[in-house]
Design an enzyme around this catalytic site. Structure first.
Site, PDB file in Angstrom:
ATOM      1  N   ARG A 201      27.048  -9.005  29.744  1.00 22.17           N
ATOM      2  CA  ARG A 201      27.041  -8.504  28.363  1.00 22.17           C
ATOM      3  C   ARG A 201      26.310  -7.166  28.234  1.00 22.17           C
ATOM      4  O   ARG A 201      26.802  -6.225  27.616  1.00 22.17           O
ATOM      5  CB  ARG A 201      26.379  -9.520  27.432  1.00 22.17           C
ATOM      6  CG  ARG A 201      27.145 -10.812  27.197  1.00 22.17           C
ATOM      7  CD  ARG A 201      26.402 -11.663  26.178  1.00 22.17           C
ATOM      8  NE  ARG A 201      27.024 -12.945  25.952  1.00 22.17           N
ATOM      9  CZ  ARG A 201      26.722 -14.057  26.621  1.00 22.17           C
ATOM     10  NH1 ARG A 201      25.783 -14.010  27.557  1.00 22.17           N
ATOM     11  NH2 ARG A 201      27.330 -15.198  26.355  1.00 22.17           N
ATOM     12  N   ILE A 202      25.102  -7.105  28.803  1.00 21.21           N
ATOM     13  CA  ILE A 202      24.301  -5.890  28.640  1.00 21.21           C
ATOM     14  C   ILE A 202      24.895  -4.741  29.439  1.00 21.21           C
ATOM     15  O   ILE A 202      24.995  -3.602  28.951  1.00 21.21           O
ATOM     16  CB  ILE A 202      22.838  -6.149  29.028  1.00 21.21           C
ATOM     17  CG1 ILE A 202      22.216  -7.173  28.066  1.00 21.21           C
ATOM     18  CG2 ILE A 202      22.037  -4.849  29.007  1.00 21.21           C
ATOM     19  CD1 ILE A 202      20.819  -7.621  28.444  1.00 21.21           C
TER      20      ILE A 202
ATOM     21  N   ASP B 246      28.811  -5.911  40.525  1.00 16.68           N
ATOM     22  CA  ASP B 246      28.238  -7.186  40.099  1.00 16.68           C
ATOM     23  C   ASP B 246      28.457  -8.208  41.207  1.00 16.68           C
ATOM     24  O   ASP B 246      29.600  -8.523  41.549  1.00 16.68           O
ATOM     25  CB  ASP B 246      28.889  -7.677  38.798  1.00 16.68           C
ATOM     26  CG  ASP B 246      28.083  -8.789  38.143  1.00 16.68           C
ATOM     27  OD1 ASP B 246      27.746  -9.754  38.845  1.00 16.68           O
ATOM     28  OD2 ASP B 246      27.790  -8.691  36.935  1.00 16.68           O
TER      29      ASP B 246
ATOM     30  N   ALA C 208      15.900  -4.729  33.429  1.00 10.16           N
ATOM     31  CA  ALA C 208      16.290  -6.110  33.740  1.00 10.16           C
ATOM     32  C   ALA C 208      15.112  -6.924  34.277  1.00 10.16           C
ATOM     33  O   ALA C 208      14.487  -7.692  33.538  1.00 10.16           O
ATOM     34  CB  ALA C 208      17.457  -6.107  34.727  1.00 10.16           C
TER      35      ALA C 208
ATOM     36  N   GLU D 107       3.372  -7.832  35.564  1.00 12.61           N
ATOM     37  CA  GLU D 107       3.218  -7.301  34.201  1.00 12.61           C
ATOM     38  C   GLU D 107       1.942  -7.841  33.559  1.00 12.61           C
ATOM     39  O   GLU D 107       1.697  -9.047  33.627  1.00 12.61           O
ATOM     40  CB  GLU D 107       4.444  -7.668  33.370  1.00 12.61           C
ATOM     41  CG  GLU D 107       5.711  -7.002  33.897  1.00 12.61           C
ATOM     42  CD  GLU D 107       6.919  -7.238  33.012  1.00 12.61           C
ATOM     43  OE1 GLU D 107       6.789  -7.870  31.936  1.00 12.61           O
ATOM     44  OE2 GLU D 107       8.014  -6.794  33.377  1.00 12.61           O
TER      45      GLU D 107
ATOM     46  N   HIS E 262       7.961  -3.532  28.660  1.00 16.63           N
ATOM     47  CA  HIS E 262       8.901  -4.663  28.591  1.00 16.63           C
ATOM     48  C   HIS E 262       9.280  -4.956  27.134  1.00 16.63           C
ATOM     49  O   HIS E 262       9.096  -6.066  26.630  1.00 16.63           O
ATOM     50  CB  HIS E 262       8.318  -5.909  29.242  1.00 16.63           C
ATOM     51  CG  HIS E 262       9.377  -6.892  29.660  1.00 16.63           C
ATOM     52  ND1 HIS E 262       9.209  -7.775  30.689  1.00 16.63           N
ATOM     53  CD2 HIS E 262      10.634  -7.125  29.173  1.00 16.63           C
ATOM     54  CE1 HIS E 262      10.305  -8.529  30.828  1.00 16.63           C
ATOM     55  NE2 HIS E 262      11.181  -8.141  29.918  1.00 16.63           N
TER      56      HIS E 262
ATOM     57  N   GLY F 221      12.445  -4.146  25.795  1.00 14.46           N
ATOM     58  CA  GLY F 221      13.877  -3.966  25.620  1.00 14.46           C
ATOM     59  C   GLY F 221      14.470  -4.777  24.486  1.00 14.46           C
ATOM     60  O   GLY F 221      15.405  -4.335  23.817  1.00 14.46           O
ATOM     61  N   ALA F 222      13.952  -5.961  24.259  1.00  9.33           N
ATOM     62  CA  ALA F 222      14.492  -6.836  23.212  1.00  9.33           C
ATOM     63  C   ALA F 222      13.798  -6.641  21.870  1.00  9.33           C
ATOM     64  O   ALA F 222      14.085  -7.378  20.927  1.00  9.33           O
ATOM     65  CB  ALA F 222      14.367  -8.297  23.639  1.00  9.33           C
TER      66      ALA F 222
END
Length: 314
Positions: A156-157, A176, A230, A260, A280, A282-283
């Site tokens: 999806r991303i 992929d 990712a 992290e 981190h 991204g979302a």
């Protein structure tokens, strides 16, 4: 009444809907007094002391030993998509359902990927620093039109990133390991040889080996850029830093790290040239935050009621 232990600080951060979903179902919530991510010992202690039947987690290590401390646990909800930090086999063996929120952060991560790409290629950060420090530096970089973007991981991303890249008149190649090669997909060596910019959008391989190890990074054409939103472990960070210092690679934009937070001295990329590093996030769009929270909260309620979840990992 059931208790949900919520360890990720971003749950419901920009919307009350996730909290209300749990409250309407009679689920009480507990937020631990520790910084995220918790250690295994801290997570086990919190699960044991609260008697939680549900865990909504971010990056905490949900190991077999942690699950041994949670005999009442019935569901683990990943506030996001990737479940690399959860021992799925251990959960399955204990009859614990695992759910996540697929698709809820696709647009947010794809947007940040392009933000990192543009900031790195056009050296936005040093330009900003120059102006705010009283300078007026000149920072050159390539235009994106006609450049080749190599996308590693075409779910999806990855596909959302491809759509954005085509809007910039870029050529898109994709690899992929979970999909057959064909019209849109090529093999990894072919992608590395052709790409001006490489971006990663896949989970960690089962063997834990970086997809972009030293050999793969060296195989990139001189002056290439690397973007990763990712998983930190997908890249050999030491090799990447060395190739940035040597000038073989022109820049890197990273939102994820093997450890992290990476810390000022714990990661060689912190001092590497022409890097853009984000925490981190991204979302972290308002829309994604609400969608992730409501999605996992609804599935937690379903499982605790004895129903099948809408988004099971297993």
């Amino acid at each position: 009444m059931s208790t949900a232990l919520i360890t990720t600080p971003s749950f419901g951060q920009h919307s009350r809907r996730p909290w209300e979903t749990l409250a309407r179902a009679g689920v009480t919530t507990h937020v631990p007094p520790y910084a995220h991510p918790l250690t295994g010992e801290q997570l086990a202690e919190q699960l044991r002391d609260t008697g939680a039947r549900a865990l909504i987690t971010g990056l905490d290590p949900v190991t077999a030993r942690v699950l041994d401390a949670a005999p009442r646990l019935r569901v683990i909800a990943k506030h996001g998509v990737g479940t690399d930090n959860i021992d799925l086999a251990a959960a399955r063996g204990r009859g614990i359902r695992v759910v996540n929120a697929p698709g809820t952060n696709t647009g947010a991560v794809a947007d940040l990927t392009f933000a990192l790409l543009l900031a790195t290629v056009r050296q936005i950060v040093p330009g900003h620093t120059s102006v705010t420090s009283g300078g007026w530096g000149r920072y050159f970089g390539p235009e994106l039109a006609g450049r080749t973007l190599g996308i590693i991981g075409y779910g999806r991303i990855g596909q959302a990133v491809a759509r954005r890249a085509r809007g910039f008149d870029m050529r898109v190649l994709a690899y992929d390991p979970y999909l057959p090669t064909g019209e849109a997909l090529i093999d990894l060596p072919g992608l590395l040889a052709a790409a001006d910019i490489v971006t990663l959008h896949l989970p960690m391989p089962a063997d834990g080996h970086p997809v972009l190890d030293r050999a793969a990074l060296t195989a990139l054409r001189p002056g290439a850029y690397v973007i990763n939103t990712a998983r930190g472990g997908l890249i050999d960070e030491t090799a990447l830093a060395e190739l940035l210092h040597s000038g073989h690679l022109a820049g890197a934009g990273l939102d994820v790290y093997t450890t992290e937070p990476p810390g000022p001295a714990g990661n060689p990329l912190v001092t590497a040239p022409n890097t853009v590093l984000t925490p981190h996030c991204g979302a972290f769009s308002h829309q994604a935050n609400e969608a992730m929270g409501t999605t996992v909260a609804a599935d937690v309620v379903r499982v605790l009621r004895g129903e099948d979840p809408a988004h099971p990992v297993h």
